[in-house]
Design a protein around this motif. Sequence first.
Motif, PDB file in Angstrom:
ATOM      1  N   LEU A 164       0.847  -1.193   0.000  1.00 15.20           N
ATOM      2  CA  LEU A 164       0.000   0.000   0.000  1.00 15.20           C
ATOM      3  C   LEU A 164       0.884   1.245   0.000  1.00 15.20           C
ATOM      4  CD1 LEU A 164      -2.729   1.471   0.296  1.00 15.20           C
ATOM      5  CD2 LEU A 164      -2.451   1.270   2.781  1.00 15.20           C
ATOM      6  N   PHE A 165       0.626   2.118  -0.993  1.00 18.76           N
ATOM      7  CA  PHE A 165       1.242   3.442  -1.038  1.00 18.76           C
ATOM      8  C   PHE A 165       0.095   4.439  -1.145  1.00 18.76           C
ATOM      9  CE2 PHE A 165       4.782   0.860  -2.085  1.00 18.76           C
ATOM     10  CZ  PHE A 165       5.911   1.549  -1.699  1.00 18.76           C
ATOM     11  N   ALA A 166      -0.078   5.243  -0.116  1.00 13.70           N
ATOM     12  CA  ALA A 166      -1.217   6.158  -0.070  1.00 13.70           C
ATOM     13  C   ALA A 166      -0.763   7.529   0.407  1.00 13.70           C
ATOM     14  CB  ALA A 166      -2.303   5.613   0.858  1.00 13.70           C
ATOM     15  N   ILE A 167      -1.408   8.574  -0.161  1.00 16.24           N
ATOM     16  CA  ILE A 167      -1.185   9.954   0.265  1.00 16.24           C
ATOM     17  C   ILE A 167      -2.430  10.393   1.015  1.00 16.24           C
ATOM     18  CG2 ILE A 167      -0.759  12.324  -0.491  1.00 16.24           C
ATOM     19  CD1 ILE A 167       0.617  11.171  -2.954  1.00 16.24           C
ATOM     20  N   LEU A 168      -2.253  10.793   2.280  1.00 20.28           N
ATOM     21  CA  LEU A 168      -3.373  11.174   3.135  1.00 20.28           C
ATOM     22  C   LEU A 168      -3.325  12.671   3.407  1.00 20.28           C
ATOM     23  CD1 LEU A 168      -3.140   8.306   5.799  1.00 20.28           C
ATOM     24  CD2 LEU A 168      -4.291   8.264   3.600  1.00 20.28           C
ATOM     25  N   ASP A 169      -4.531  13.269   3.558  1.00 23.52           N
ATOM     26  CA  ASP A 169      -4.580  14.676   3.937  1.00 23.52           C
ATOM     27  C   ASP A 169      -4.503  14.807   5.451  1.00 23.52           C
ATOM     28  OD1 ASP A 169      -7.057  13.949   4.908  1.00 23.52           O
ATOM     29  OD2 ASP A 169      -8.185  14.873   3.271  1.00 23.52           O
ATOM     30  N   ASP A 170      -4.700  16.034   5.955  1.00 16.60           N
ATOM     31  CA  ASP A 170      -4.540  16.256   7.394  1.00 16.60           C
ATOM     32  C   ASP A 170      -5.650  15.624   8.211  1.00 16.60           C
ATOM     33  OD1 ASP A 170      -6.427  17.894   6.356  1.00 16.60           O
ATOM     34  OD2 ASP A 170      -5.789  19.713   7.425  1.00 16.60           O
ATOM     35  N   GLU A 171      -6.747  15.176   7.553  1.00 16.47           N
ATOM     36  CA  GLU A 171      -7.826  14.469   8.250  1.00 16.47           C
ATOM     37  C   GLU A 171      -7.771  12.972   7.990  1.00 16.47           C
ATOM     38  OE1 GLU A 171     -11.471  16.253   7.091  1.00 16.47           O
ATOM     39  OE2 GLU A 171     -11.071  18.154   8.123  1.00 16.47           O
ATOM     40  N   ASP A 172      -6.608  12.475   7.533  1.00 17.04           N
ATOM     41  CA  ASP A 172      -6.382  11.056   7.249  1.00 17.04           C
ATOM     42  C   ASP A 172      -7.346  10.506   6.202  1.00 17.04           C
ATOM     43  OD1 ASP A 172      -4.229  10.884   8.920  1.00 17.04           O
ATOM     44  OD2 ASP A 172      -5.394  10.189  10.653  1.00 17.04           O
ATOM     45  N   GLN A 173      -7.814  11.371   5.297  1.00 16.63           N
ATOM     46  CA  GLN A 173      -8.601  10.911   4.149  1.00 16.63           C
ATOM     47  C   GLN A 173      -7.642  10.639   2.997  1.00 16.63           C
ATOM     48  OE1 GLN A 173     -11.986  10.336   4.234  1.00 16.63           O
ATOM     49  NE2 GLN A 173     -11.674  10.739   6.434  1.00 16.63           N
ATOM     50  N   ILE A 174      -7.932   9.590   2.234  1.00 18.52           N
ATOM     51  CA  ILE A 174      -7.035   9.179   1.157  1.00 18.52           C
ATOM     52  C   ILE A 174      -7.202  10.115  -0.020  1.00 18.52           C
ATOM     53  CG2 ILE A 174      -6.476   7.346  -0.463  1.00 18.52           C
ATOM     54  CD1 ILE A 174      -7.273   5.340   1.629  1.00 18.52           C
ATOM     55  N   LEU A 175      -6.108  10.761  -0.409  1.00 17.69           N
ATOM     56  CA  LEU A 175      -6.091  11.620  -1.589  1.00 17.69           C
ATOM     57  C   LEU A 175      -5.728  10.813  -2.829  1.00 17.69           C
ATOM     58  CD1 LEU A 175      -6.260  14.471  -2.798  1.00 17.69           C
ATOM     59  CD2 LEU A 175      -3.872  14.783  -2.175  1.00 17.69           C
ATOM     60  N   ALA A 176      -4.804   9.877  -2.656  1.00 16.27           N
ATOM     61  CA  ALA A 176      -4.379   9.021  -3.772  1.00 16.27           C
ATOM     62  C   ALA A 176      -3.789   7.751  -3.191  1.00 16.27           C
ATOM     63  CB  ALA A 176      -3.361   9.737  -4.645  1.00 16.27           C
ATOM     64  N   CYS A 177      -3.977   6.625  -3.883  1.00 11.32           N
ATOM     65  CA  CYS A 177      -3.409   5.346  -3.439  1.00 11.32           C
ATOM     66  C   CYS A 177      -3.369   4.393  -4.615  1.00 11.32           C
ATOM     67  CB  CYS A 177      -4.218   4.752  -2.289  1.00 11.32           C
ATOM     68  SG  CYS A 177      -5.881   4.246  -2.746  1.00 11.32           S
ATOM     69  N   ASN A 178      -2.714   3.263  -4.415  1.00 13.50           N
ATOM     70  CA  ASN A 178      -2.576   2.263  -5.468  1.00 13.50           C
ATOM     71  C   ASN A 178      -3.567   1.116  -5.329  1.00 13.50           C
ATOM     72  OD1 ASN A 178      -1.169   1.406  -3.092  1.00 13.50           O
ATOM     73  ND2 ASN A 178      -0.297  -0.262  -4.318  1.00 13.50           N
ATOM     74  N   GLN A 179      -4.488   1.177  -4.372  1.00 16.52           N
ATOM     75  CA  GLN A 179      -5.462   0.118  -4.149  1.00 16.52           C
ATOM     76  C   GLN A 179      -6.864   0.691  -4.168  1.00 16.52           C
ATOM     77  OE1 GLN A 179      -4.661  -2.126  -0.613  1.00 16.52           O
ATOM     78  NE2 GLN A 179      -2.605  -2.738  -1.235  1.00 16.52           N
ATOM     79  N   GLU A 180      -7.853  -0.215  -4.111  1.00 14.82           N
ATOM     80  CA  GLU A 180      -9.224   0.229  -3.948  1.00 14.82           C
ATOM     81  C   GLU A 180      -9.368   0.935  -2.607  1.00 14.82           C
ATOM     82  OE1 GLU A 180     -11.565   0.083  -6.176  1.00 14.82           O
ATOM     83  OE2 GLU A 180     -10.364  -1.002  -7.661  1.00 14.82           O
ATOM     84  N   LEU A 181     -10.273   1.908  -2.562  1.00 14.70           N
ATOM     85  CA  LEU A 181     -10.404   2.706  -1.352  1.00 14.70           C
ATOM     86  C   LEU A 181     -10.763   1.868  -0.137  1.00 14.70           C
ATOM     87  CD1 LEU A 181     -12.205   5.976  -2.515  1.00 14.70           C
ATOM     88  CD2 LEU A 181      -9.864   5.702  -1.738  1.00 14.70           C
ATOM     89  N   ALA A 182     -11.696   0.926  -0.294  1.00 18.81           N
ATOM     90  CA  ALA A 182     -12.114   0.104   0.844  1.00 18.81           C
ATOM     91  C   ALA A 182     -10.947  -0.719   1.378  1.00 18.81           C
ATOM     92  CB  ALA A 182     -13.274  -0.806   0.432  1.00 18.81           C
TER      93      ALA A 182
END
Length: 588
Positions: free
Chosen positions: A212-230
């Motif tokens: 998993l490689f994910a970029i999170l905002d300051d509220e820990d919401q996923i901005l971008a990732c390499n997997q399905e959101l769930a």
Amino acid sequence: MHLFQKYTLARRVYILFSMTIALSLTTSLLFYFIAYRSMQQEKARNVESISLNLVQNTEDIAASVMLMSETISTTPYTRSILTETNPARKVSPQQFLNRLITRLIKSNSHIHNILLLDSQESIYSFSSFDYSLADRLNQDYRILSLGAYPDGFTGALRLSGEDTAYYAYIQTIYDDGNDMAARKEIGTCIIICYGSPLSALCSNSATSQDSLFAILDDEDQILACNQELADAYQALAHPDSKDCLYLSHQPALPTNWRLVCSVPYRELYSELGLISHLAVLLILIPFLAFLLLARQISTSITSPLTKIVDFLKEDSYYILHHSLEAKGSAEIATLTANINRMLAEINDLNHTVLQNQAHMYEAELAKNQAQLLALQTQINPHFLYNTLSAIQGMAYQKKTAEICTAVTALSYMMRYNINGDSMTSVKNEFQCIEKYLQIIDLRFSGCFRFRLCMEDGTADCQMPRFLLQPLVENAISHGLEPRQPMQGTLLLSVSLLPGEILHFECRDDGIGMPPEKLERLRQEMEAAPIGSNPQPEKRTGIGLPNIHMRIQLIYGAPYGLSISSGPEGTCVCAEFPIIPEAGAQVSV
């Protein structure tokens, strides 16, 4: 090597094989450990490098957006549009700004729309972009409202029904005033960007399918990732899992984002399986070869020796009443015959040793009894001499009644000393001390005070006869009598200590002993071993070393006397186990 040659053949064979196998195993394990650890570290460094590269790419994208916003916000065309009140005069600046943005956008394909808001929240869009997306985002997030977001990057902006996330960069535009503190806000530049380029970066950075490689905002919401959101949110719900290599980085630019990297160890180290198999082979093959060789040697050489060793491990009664039977080479037969011959000789020696031990025990018992008798006979003349000297002093003074009392007390003490067993009760011993103190009190005309304290439960306990009188005599002769003026107190007490130990204490407040004399007396008591012949002429006094030796002969070395002395007086303590039953005997 010389020490190794002293071992038996079986032991030397076992040692050689054990050392060879241990060396082989150690070498294989060391190779495996070094190789495995090196690859582990290399894989971890690789993931770390990939994640840092993703951070750098994210910073580059964010920097390009910030640079474009700064370029648009500082151009005169933008200020003309935002400050001009005549609509006709805004047309030309807007056309020039539109051409400028068209040229800039060619190098930033991840930008979706650029908008300007004046101080009245009027929106200026440009023909290069689709305004409908900005309108939909404004309905859900109010990004086109002044003051809704601070300057900088927003978090993840998602529209219902779309998997792609968006984000925006907001920068306040000021007028051209020279006074920085007095500058006036004239509008806002809003750049709306796709999140898909960031997701592409995450997908390109993924080292395996489940990483998993994910970029999170300051509220820990996923901005971008390499997997399905769930799946990504489920993986982020357990960031401290021990099954994954978990990394987290904060970009240097003020995006309020962070990169999270989670790679399962099973995928990270999947290429290490070949090294594991090779290590197993390097361990297993030498081990099997040495095992077969050891079995052959054991069958032909060490089995008869093992049978002999097993026989010798039996209890002594079994060994002495059975014969050894071991078949093998001539050496084994010779060894078996010699063992059987030695066992027969041992049986004969056992009978002789037991008889000698019985004679030695009887002789030692007689010796100890004679020593106890010798010690007690040393006390009697010593005590009798001192007491007769006291009566002689009273006779010079013509104290007839006192002489009668003293002779009666002396008679009682002599009968007590020579009659009965070697053991007596604490109560009888204290009665003897009372008689002795009567003599002392008559001699010194009541100059001294005497206190006898006997703790409850100690009266019937058994102790050696005539043990305390020398302690009291020494306290009076060497402690109280030399004191000027001649007065003082003597305390004789007995108490019970934990572990059923009788504790006697004879304490006086006399002149005490000098440190050198006290040390010499202690050395005399410690230097005389149990069972040694007493040598009174070499001692500082007959009483205390005598009593110490008597206690140790009866009860053993841990018990005896202890002495402490100083200017405030002298205290002599005696300790030994109690014998509660009246009339009980202690064997020497």
